[in-house]
Design a protein around this motif. Structure first.
Motif, PDB file in Angstrom:
ATOM      1  N   UNK A  59      -3.377   8.387   4.203  1.00  0.00           N
ATOM      2  CA  UNK A  59      -2.930   9.778   4.305  1.00  0.00           C
ATOM      3  C   UNK A  59      -2.744  10.123   5.772  1.00  0.00           C
ATOM      4  N   UNK A  60      -1.537  10.587   6.115  1.00  0.00           N
ATOM      5  CA  UNK A  60      -1.264  11.070   7.468  1.00  0.00           C
ATOM      6  C   UNK A  60      -1.035  12.571   7.360  1.00  0.00           C
ATOM      7  N   UNK A  61      -2.002  13.344   7.863  1.00  0.00           N
ATOM      8  CA  UNK A  61      -1.902  14.805   7.839  1.00  0.00           C
ATOM      9  C   UNK A  61      -1.097  15.261   9.050  1.00  0.00           C
ATOM     10  N   UNK A  62       0.202  15.400   8.857  1.00  0.00           N
ATOM     11  CA  UNK A  62       1.101  15.747   9.946  1.00  0.00           C
ATOM     12  C   UNK A  62       1.660  17.166   9.803  1.00  0.00           C
ATOM     13  N   UNK A  63       1.662  17.722   8.595  1.00  0.00           N
ATOM     14  CA  UNK A  63       2.297  19.026   8.350  1.00  0.00           C
ATOM     15  C   UNK A  63       1.648  20.112   9.185  1.00  0.00           C
ATOM     16  N   UNK A  64       2.477  20.990   9.696  1.00  0.00           N
ATOM     17  CA  UNK A  64       1.952  22.112  10.452  1.00  0.00           C
ATOM     18  C   UNK A  64       3.065  22.993  10.961  1.00  0.00           C
ATOM     19  N   UNK A 117       0.845  -1.186   0.000  1.00  0.00           N
ATOM     20  CA  UNK A 117       0.000   0.000   0.000  1.00  0.00           C
ATOM     21  C   UNK A 117       0.884   1.241   0.000  1.00  0.00           C
ATOM     22  N   UNK A 118       0.331   2.338  -0.513  1.00  0.00           N
ATOM     23  CA  UNK A 118       1.039   3.609  -0.582  1.00  0.00           C
ATOM     24  C   UNK A 118       0.524   4.521   0.531  1.00  0.00           C
ATOM     25  N   UNK A 119       1.456   5.082   1.292  1.00  0.00           N
ATOM     26  CA  UNK A 119       1.118   6.027   2.355  1.00  0.00           C
ATOM     27  C   UNK A 119       1.761   7.375   2.049  1.00  0.00           C
ATOM     28  N   UNK A 120       0.998   8.447   2.210  1.00  0.00           N
ATOM     29  CA  UNK A 120       1.496   9.810   2.076  1.00  0.00           C
ATOM     30  C   UNK A 120       1.528  10.436   3.457  1.00  0.00           C
ATOM     31  N   UNK A 121       2.701  10.915   3.854  1.00  0.00           N
ATOM     32  CA  UNK A 121       2.862  11.586   5.144  1.00  0.00           C
ATOM     33  C   UNK A 121       3.236  13.035   4.867  1.00  0.00           C
ATOM     34  N   UNK A 122       2.327  13.962   5.186  1.00  0.00           N
ATOM     35  CA  UNK A 122       2.657  15.371   5.015  1.00  0.00           C
ATOM     36  C   UNK A 122       3.582  15.780   6.156  1.00  0.00           C
ATOM     37  N   UNK A 123       4.553  16.627   5.842  1.00  0.00           N
ATOM     38  CA  UNK A 123       5.552  16.973   6.853  1.00  0.00           C
ATOM     39  C   UNK A 123       6.312  15.735   7.282  1.00  0.00           C
ATOM     40  N   UNK A 124       6.571  14.847   6.330  1.00  0.00           N
ATOM     41  CA  UNK A 124       7.094  13.527   6.646  1.00  0.00           C
ATOM     42  C   UNK A 124       8.588  13.350   6.645  1.00  0.00           C
ATOM     43  N   UNK A 125       9.360  14.432   6.576  1.00  0.00           N
ATOM     44  CA  UNK A 125      10.813  14.273   6.493  1.00  0.00           C
ATOM     45  C   UNK A 125      11.572  14.707   7.745  1.00  0.00           C
ATOM     46  N   UNK A 126      10.857  15.286   8.726  1.00  0.00           N
ATOM     47  CA  UNK A 126      11.516  15.724   9.957  1.00  0.00           C
ATOM     48  C   UNK A 126      10.608  15.454  11.153  1.00  0.00           C
ATOM     49  N   UNK A 127      11.197  15.384  12.313  1.00  0.00           N
ATOM     50  CA  UNK A 127      10.456  15.302  13.570  1.00  0.00           C
ATOM     51  C   UNK A 127       9.491  14.134  13.651  1.00  0.00           C
ATOM     52  N   UNK A 128       8.287  14.415  14.143  1.00  0.00           N
ATOM     53  CA  UNK A 128       7.261  13.385  14.306  1.00  0.00           C
ATOM     54  C   UNK A 128       6.916  12.775  12.956  1.00  0.00           C
ATOM     55  N   UNK A 129       6.833  13.595  11.918  1.00  0.00           N
ATOM     56  CA  UNK A 129       6.516  13.096  10.587  1.00  0.00           C
ATOM     57  C   UNK A 129       7.537  12.082  10.092  1.00  0.00           C
ATOM     58  N   UNK A 130       8.792  12.347  10.353  1.00  0.00           N
ATOM     59  CA  UNK A 130       9.833  11.394   9.936  1.00  0.00           C
ATOM     60  C   UNK A 130       9.677  10.078  10.696  1.00  0.00           C
ATOM     61  N   UNK A 167       7.979  20.863   2.719  1.00  0.00           N
ATOM     62  CA  UNK A 167       7.765  22.187   2.140  1.00  0.00           C
ATOM     63  C   UNK A 167       9.055  22.941   1.877  1.00  0.00           C
ATOM     64  N   UNK A 168      10.089  22.732   2.691  1.00  0.00           N
ATOM     65  CA  UNK A 168      11.221  23.606   2.514  1.00  0.00           C
ATOM     66  C   UNK A 168      12.609  23.052   2.752  1.00  0.00           C
ATOM     67  N   UNK A 169      12.781  22.204   3.722  1.00  0.00           N
ATOM     68  CA  UNK A 169      14.118  21.768   4.103  1.00  0.00           C
ATOM     69  C   UNK A 169      14.582  20.626   3.195  1.00  0.00           C
ATOM     70  N   UNK A 170      15.212  20.989   2.100  1.00  0.00           N
ATOM     71  CA  UNK A 170      15.622  19.994   1.103  1.00  0.00           C
ATOM     72  C   UNK A 170      16.717  19.063   1.611  1.00  0.00           C
ATOM     73  N   UNK A 171      17.590  19.548   2.469  1.00  0.00           N
ATOM     74  CA  UNK A 171      18.653  18.703   3.019  1.00  0.00           C
ATOM     75  C   UNK A 171      18.058  17.598   3.894  1.00  0.00           C
ATOM     76  N   UNK A 172      17.096  17.965   4.745  1.00  0.00           N
ATOM     77  CA  UNK A 172      16.441  16.960   5.591  1.00  0.00           C
ATOM     78  C   UNK A 172      15.682  15.949   4.734  1.00  0.00           C
ATOM     79  N   UNK A 173      15.046  16.416   3.674  1.00  0.00           N
ATOM     80  CA  UNK A 173      14.308  15.517   2.780  1.00  0.00           C
ATOM     81  C   UNK A 173      15.256  14.550   2.075  1.00  0.00           C
ATOM     82  N   UNK A 174      16.389  15.064   1.631  1.00  0.00           N
ATOM     83  CA  UNK A 174      17.376  14.208   0.960  1.00  0.00           C
ATOM     84  C   UNK A 174      17.872  13.120   1.915  1.00  0.00           C
ATOM     85  N   UNK A 175      18.186  13.510   3.153  1.00  0.00           N
ATOM     86  CA  UNK A 175      18.650  12.544   4.151  1.00  0.00           C
ATOM     87  C   UNK A 175      17.563  11.517   4.457  1.00  0.00           C
ATOM     88  N   UNK A 176      16.335  11.976   4.605  1.00  0.00           N
ATOM     89  CA  UNK A 176      15.214  11.082   4.895  1.00  0.00           C
ATOM     90  C   UNK A 176      15.059  10.057   3.777  1.00  0.00           C
TER      91      UNK A 176
END
Length: 95
Positions: A79-84, A3-16, A34-43
């Motif tokens: 869908x996990x709505x975590x972004x905020x 199954x496919x899961x989408x996690x908003x705000x999913x590359x840092x903190x609780x979302x990660x 939304x913005x931290x490309x380095x954290x997204x790349x690492x994730x």
């Protein structure tokens, strides 16, 4: 088939942490950011997940992002709505 899961705000903190758990549980995970490309790349590298950049407050960006995920990973099942964003201040100043 996974199954496919989408996690908003999913590359840092609780979302990660949510992204990591879903990946360990066998989901194909799309981690939105939304913005931290380095954290997204690492994730993406460390967890083996796909990361997608867009602003979840923009309807058209969401539609385009979900269309891209559906094309690349398959339709979104979870869908996990975590972004905020929290802007801390005195309670009397909060709207």
């Amino acid at each position: 088939m996974a199954k496919v899961a989408l996690v908003t705000g999913g590359t840092r903190g609780i979302g990660r942490a949510i992204t990591e758990r879903l990946a360990k549980d066998g989901f194909k995970v799309a981690a939105n950011f939304a913005g931290n490309e380095e954290a997204a790349k690492m994730c993406g590298q460390e967890l083996g997940v796909s990361c997608y950049k867009w602003d979840v407050g923009d309807y058209d960006a969401c539609a385009a992002g979900i269309a891209q995920i559906s094309k690349e990973l398959g339709p979104v099942d979870v869908l996990v709505n975590n972004a905020g964003i929290t802007r801390d201040m005195l309670a009397m100043r909060l709207k």
